[in-house]
Design a protein around this motif. Structure first.
Motif, mmCIF file in Angstrom:
data_model
loop_
_atom_site.group_PDB
_atom_site.id
_atom_site.type_symbol
_atom_site.label_atom_id
_atom_site.label_comp_id
_atom_site.label_asym_id
_atom_site.label_seq_id
_atom_site.Cartn_x
_atom_site.Cartn_y
_atom_site.Cartn_z
ATOM 1 N N ALA A 517 -76.283 -18.391 -10.040
ATOM 2 C CA ALA A 517 -75.601 -19.500 -9.362
ATOM 3 C C ALA A 517 -74.725 -18.977 -8.230
ATOM 4 O O ALA A 517 -74.680 -19.566 -7.138
ATOM 5 C CB ALA A 517 -74.764 -20.289 -10.368
ATOM 6 N N TRP A 518 -74.027 -17.860 -8.472
ATOM 7 C CA TRP A 518 -73.212 -17.256 -7.406
ATOM 8 C C TRP A 518 -74.107 -16.725 -6.293
ATOM 9 O O TRP A 518 -73.820 -16.917 -5.108
ATOM 10 C CB TRP A 518 -72.356 -16.136 -8.001
ATOM 11 N N ASP A 519 -75.198 -16.069 -6.660
ATOM 12 C CA ASP A 519 -76.123 -15.537 -5.656
ATOM 13 C C ASP A 519 -76.657 -16.627 -4.733
ATOM 14 O O ASP A 519 -76.958 -16.366 -3.561
ATOM 15 C CB ASP A 519 -77.307 -14.849 -6.340
ATOM 16 N N ALA A 520 -76.787 -17.837 -5.266
ATOM 17 C CA ALA A 520 -77.382 -18.926 -4.489
ATOM 18 C C ALA A 520 -76.393 -19.592 -3.534
ATOM 19 O O ALA A 520 -76.803 -20.352 -2.652
ATOM 20 C CB ALA A 520 -77.959 -19.974 -5.435
ATOM 21 N N LEU A 521 -75.083 -19.312 -3.692
ATOM 22 C CA LEU A 521 -74.088 -20.029 -2.895
ATOM 23 C C LEU A 521 -74.225 -19.781 -1.394
ATOM 24 O O LEU A 521 -74.235 -20.716 -0.588
ATOM 25 C CB LEU A 521 -72.677 -19.647 -3.351
ATOM 26 N N CYS A 522 -74.308 -18.521 -0.988
ATOM 27 C CA CYS A 522 -74.328 -18.222 0.449
ATOM 28 C C CYS A 522 -75.607 -18.711 1.134
ATOM 29 O O CYS A 522 -75.526 -19.340 2.204
ATOM 30 C CB CYS A 522 -74.099 -16.737 0.692
ATOM 31 N N PRO A 523 -76.809 -18.475 0.569
ATOM 32 C CA PRO A 523 -78.006 -19.033 1.216
ATOM 33 C C PRO A 523 -77.933 -20.549 1.354
ATOM 34 O O PRO A 523 -78.323 -21.108 2.390
ATOM 35 C CB PRO A 523 -79.145 -18.599 0.284
ATOM 36 N N ALA A 524 -77.419 -21.232 0.323
ATOM 37 C CA ALA A 524 -77.327 -22.694 0.390
ATOM 38 C C ALA A 524 -76.313 -23.122 1.443
ATOM 39 O O ALA A 524 -76.571 -24.063 2.218
ATOM 40 C CB ALA A 524 -76.947 -23.258 -0.976
ATOM 41 N N TYR A 525 -75.173 -22.425 1.507
ATOM 42 C CA TYR A 525 -74.162 -22.781 2.501
ATOM 43 C C TYR A 525 -74.674 -22.526 3.914
ATOM 44 O O TYR A 525 -74.496 -23.356 4.815
ATOM 45 C CB TYR A 525 -72.877 -21.986 2.249
ATOM 46 N N ASN A 526 -75.318 -21.392 4.117
ATOM 47 C CA ASN A 526 -75.814 -21.060 5.454
ATOM 48 C C ASN A 526 -76.898 -22.016 5.929
ATOM 49 O O ASN A 526 -77.110 -22.174 7.135
ATOM 50 C CB ASN A 526 -76.337 -19.620 5.471
ATOM 51 N N ALA A 527 -77.583 -22.667 4.988
ATOM 52 C CA ALA A 527 -78.640 -23.611 5.350
ATOM 53 C C ALA A 527 -78.114 -25.014 5.642
ATOM 54 O O ALA A 527 -78.874 -25.882 6.097
ATOM 55 C CB ALA A 527 -79.671 -23.686 4.222
ATOM 56 N N LEU A 528 -76.819 -25.242 5.409
ATOM 57 C CA LEU A 528 -76.262 -26.574 5.631
ATOM 58 C C LEU A 528 -76.225 -26.915 7.119
ATOM 59 O O LEU A 528 -76.032 -26.023 7.971
ATOM 60 C CB LEU A 528 -74.833 -26.645 5.094
ATOM 61 N N PRO A 529 -76.373 -28.202 7.475
ATOM 62 C CA PRO A 529 -76.099 -28.610 8.856
ATOM 63 C C PRO A 529 -74.654 -28.271 9.210
ATOM 64 O O PRO A 529 -73.771 -28.265 8.338
ATOM 65 C CB PRO A 529 -76.312 -30.125 8.812
ATOM 66 N N GLU A 530 -74.396 -27.990 10.476
ATOM 67 C CA GLU A 530 -73.057 -27.562 10.885
ATOM 68 C C GLU A 530 -71.990 -28.556 10.455
ATOM 69 O O GLU A 530 -70.892 -28.179 10.068
ATOM 70 C CB GLU A 530 -73.007 -27.347 12.402
ATOM 71 N N GLY A 531 -72.292 -29.854 10.508
ATOM 72 C CA GLY A 531 -71.308 -30.861 10.153
ATOM 73 C C GLY A 531 -70.892 -30.812 8.701
ATOM 74 O O GLY A 531 -69.792 -31.256 8.347
ATOM 75 N N GLU A 532 -71.760 -30.283 7.832
ATOM 76 C CA GLU A 532 -71.422 -30.215 6.417
ATOM 77 C C GLU A 532 -70.754 -28.900 6.039
ATOM 78 O O GLU A 532 -70.210 -28.769 4.942
ATOM 79 C CB GLU A 532 -72.679 -30.422 5.566
ATOM 80 N N LYS A 533 -70.790 -27.913 6.928
ATOM 81 C CA LYS A 533 -70.091 -26.659 6.668
ATOM 82 C C LYS A 533 -68.591 -26.808 6.881
ATOM 83 O O LYS A 533 -67.817 -26.010 6.357
ATOM 84 C CB LYS A 533 -70.608 -25.554 7.594
ATOM 85 N N ARG A 534 -68.214 -27.795 7.664
ATOM 86 C CA ARG A 534 -66.803 -27.955 7.990
ATOM 87 C C ARG A 534 -65.975 -28.144 6.733
ATOM 88 O O ARG A 534 -66.384 -28.811 5.813
ATOM 89 C CB ARG A 534 -66.599 -29.156 8.897
#
Length: 534
Positions: A517-534
């Protein structure tokens, strides 16, 4: 033996749910739904970021030795504020080798976006005391995501000093803004003018100039009863001067560490700091003001702010259900203030000599061509911290071995495991104390601002002010991994006033094995649209 028997008998008589029985550690499962909703703690309604729909969020309680399993569901939808999130359990550190569940974005983890969840597992070990949890992403906690966390000690060595210690005696102060922090932070970056709060709040309630007369939070007491009040400053910027009309406060804890009882009638709390104080309800039956006077920022920059209106009422059983008739003041006429350097630990401890010495010089610059791109930036030793794209822990697990393996703007200091680090903040001419907070550990407060150094029995805590008088802290790298060490004025933190203490890189790789679950956090975050990373 007779004295011990008397203490045990007193403990059994106290109306605390933990006393009088053997309390075995348990695993507590908690669910936090992070949602957007309207709240009006000072009478002004605004959309906010809320844990389980409330501000402050729900109190998390546990006993010494418990394990907290906290599932956080991100259900945010309001794009005027941050849509991703990440949770820091402030002051809670994990002694269990191999478990590393700490929510510092881009240091130990990546945030997670809307419509997703993450579960934090926190073995509490031997820790007890007063803590809190909040979003660690950008300025999000100033939009509402903050709440208390208390770890009770069924065998509290100071239990003989108080009669009541429960959720009703957890007291919070906080600053509050009417606008979303995204434009406020941008304004600060552009102008160097730090936003001034619209109101101060006590237990999630307060007033602002020209606003409605909202109901102040009421703390009910019974005469001739002793209360352990757990005070938490959940501010994003402000300090608070706390006092109770006609009552004294005996400090018995600072940031989760028991202290020798120390009596005052007014104390200054910096952002992120916590104290337990014993208050005896020994005055005539009536209603008394709880004064929580906000400091930090010129009220002339925000005409909504009245620093005296974030207050509460100490209500004695038998008194009318009404506000006190006495004037609202800034505190006692004859103050006996807390001098932090006068606090002593309940268990004396001589700090070990330092193996490494650092000097942190803080400064603010205006530089539009800086690496951060900010017109306003704060620096430690002329370096302004910028969050890396790849979190520090990921880099360590991938083989980083020295400070040279991190960008200069990551402000990362690398040390061997199990060493003693001393950080000195020289005296400065700044008007404002910077409440520096260490993640993952606490520190010996060798020198508290204007006080003389104490190398014999200083208190340990995890937030202390660095400012005009100079401050010295000392801590160990006995918990391998990278740990934030930053200013808890989050406006300063978000424009660079931060560092990372990385201890025992090889030991980190040996002991820390995050799950899928921790390993999956960064790939999932990096794949978010810019508006959802905010």
């Amino acid at each position: 033996m007779q004295l011990l028997s008397s203490v045990l008998l007193l403990a059994l008589l106290k109306p605390h749910p933990l006393r009088g029985a053997v309390v075995r550690p348990v695993t507590k499962h908690i669910t936090l739904d992070i949602v957007n909703g309207h709240v009006a703690p000072d009478g002004f309604s605004r959309s906010a970021v809320l844990a389980n729909g409330t501000f402050p969020g729900p109190v998390i309680t546990a006993n010494k030795g418990d394990t907290l399993v906290v599932k956080v569901n991100n259900k945010l939808t309001d794009n005027t504020m941050r849509l991703s999130t990440s949770v820091d359990f402030d002051g809670v550190f994990i002694d269990t080798p191999g478990i590393y569940d700490e929510g510092s974005p881009f240091v130990t983890t990546c945030p997670f976006g809307p419509g997703t969840s993450y579960t934090y597992t926190l073995p509490l070990g031997t820790q007890t005391g007063t803590f809190w949890y909040h979003s660690q992403l950008s300025m999000q906690y100033a939009d509402g995501f903050r709440a208390p966390l208390v770890i009770y000690d069924p065998a509290d060595p100071l239990a003989h000093l108080y009669d009541v210690d429960n959720e009703n005696t957890i007291l919070t102060v906080a600053d509050w803004w009417h606008n979303s922090t995204i434009p406020l932070l941008q304004s600060y970056i552009n102008t160097q003018i730090i936003p001034v709060a619209d109101a101060g709040l006590f237990n999630g309630a307060g007033r602002f100039n020209g606003g409605p007369k909202t109901k102040y939070s009421v703390v009910s007491v019974t005469r001739n009863t002793r209360y352990r009040f757990r005070l938490i400053n959940m501010s994003a910027r402000s300090d608070f001067m706390v006092s109770i009309d006609n009552h004294t406060m005996t400090i018995i804890e600072a940031d989760g560490v028991a202290t020798t009882p120390h009596t005052v009638n007014i104390l200054d709390m910096l952002a992120g700091q916590r104290y337990s104080v014993v208050v005896t309800a020994n005055q005539p039956i009536g209603n008394y003001w709880i004064n929580t006077v906000l400091g930090g920022g010129n009220p002339a920059r925000n005409l909504n702010l009245n620093v005296t209106l974030g207050r509460g009422v100490l209500h004695y059983a038998g008194a009318p259900n009404a506000e006190p008739t006495t004037p609202m003041t800034l505190g006692p006429a004859n103050p006996i203030p807390l001098v932090e350097g006068d606090l002593r630990p309940l268990v004396p401890e001589v700090p070990p000599a330092p193996d490494f010495n650092l000097t942190f010089v803080t400064s603010m610059t205006a530089n539009a061509s800086s690496p951060s791109g900010f017109n306003t930036q704060w620096n430690i030793n002329n370096v302004s911290y910028i969050s890396p794209v790849i979190p520090t822990l990921v880099k360590i697990l991938d083989g980083a071995n020295s400070a040279a393996d991190f960008n200069k703007t990551e402000n990362t200091f690398v040390f061997p495991a199990n060493k003693v680090i001393q950080v000195t903040f020289p005296p400065s001419d700044e008007d404002e104390l910077h409440p520096f907070h260490l993640h993952g550990n606490n520190f010996w407060l060798i020198k508290s601002n204007a006080s003389e150094p104490n190398f014999v029995n200083p208190i340990r805590r995890d937030v202390a002010g660095a400012g005009s008088g100079g401050t010295i802290v000392r801590f160990t790298t006995d918990k391998p991994g990278p740990w934030f060490f930053h200013c808890h004025i989050f406006w300063h933190f978000n424009v660079g006033l931060a560092s990372v203490i990385a201890g025992g890189l090889e030991e980190t790789r040996e002991q820390v094995h995050p799950d899928d679950a921790w390993d999956a956090l960064c790939p999932a975050y990096n794949a978010l649209p810019e508006g959802e990373k905010r």
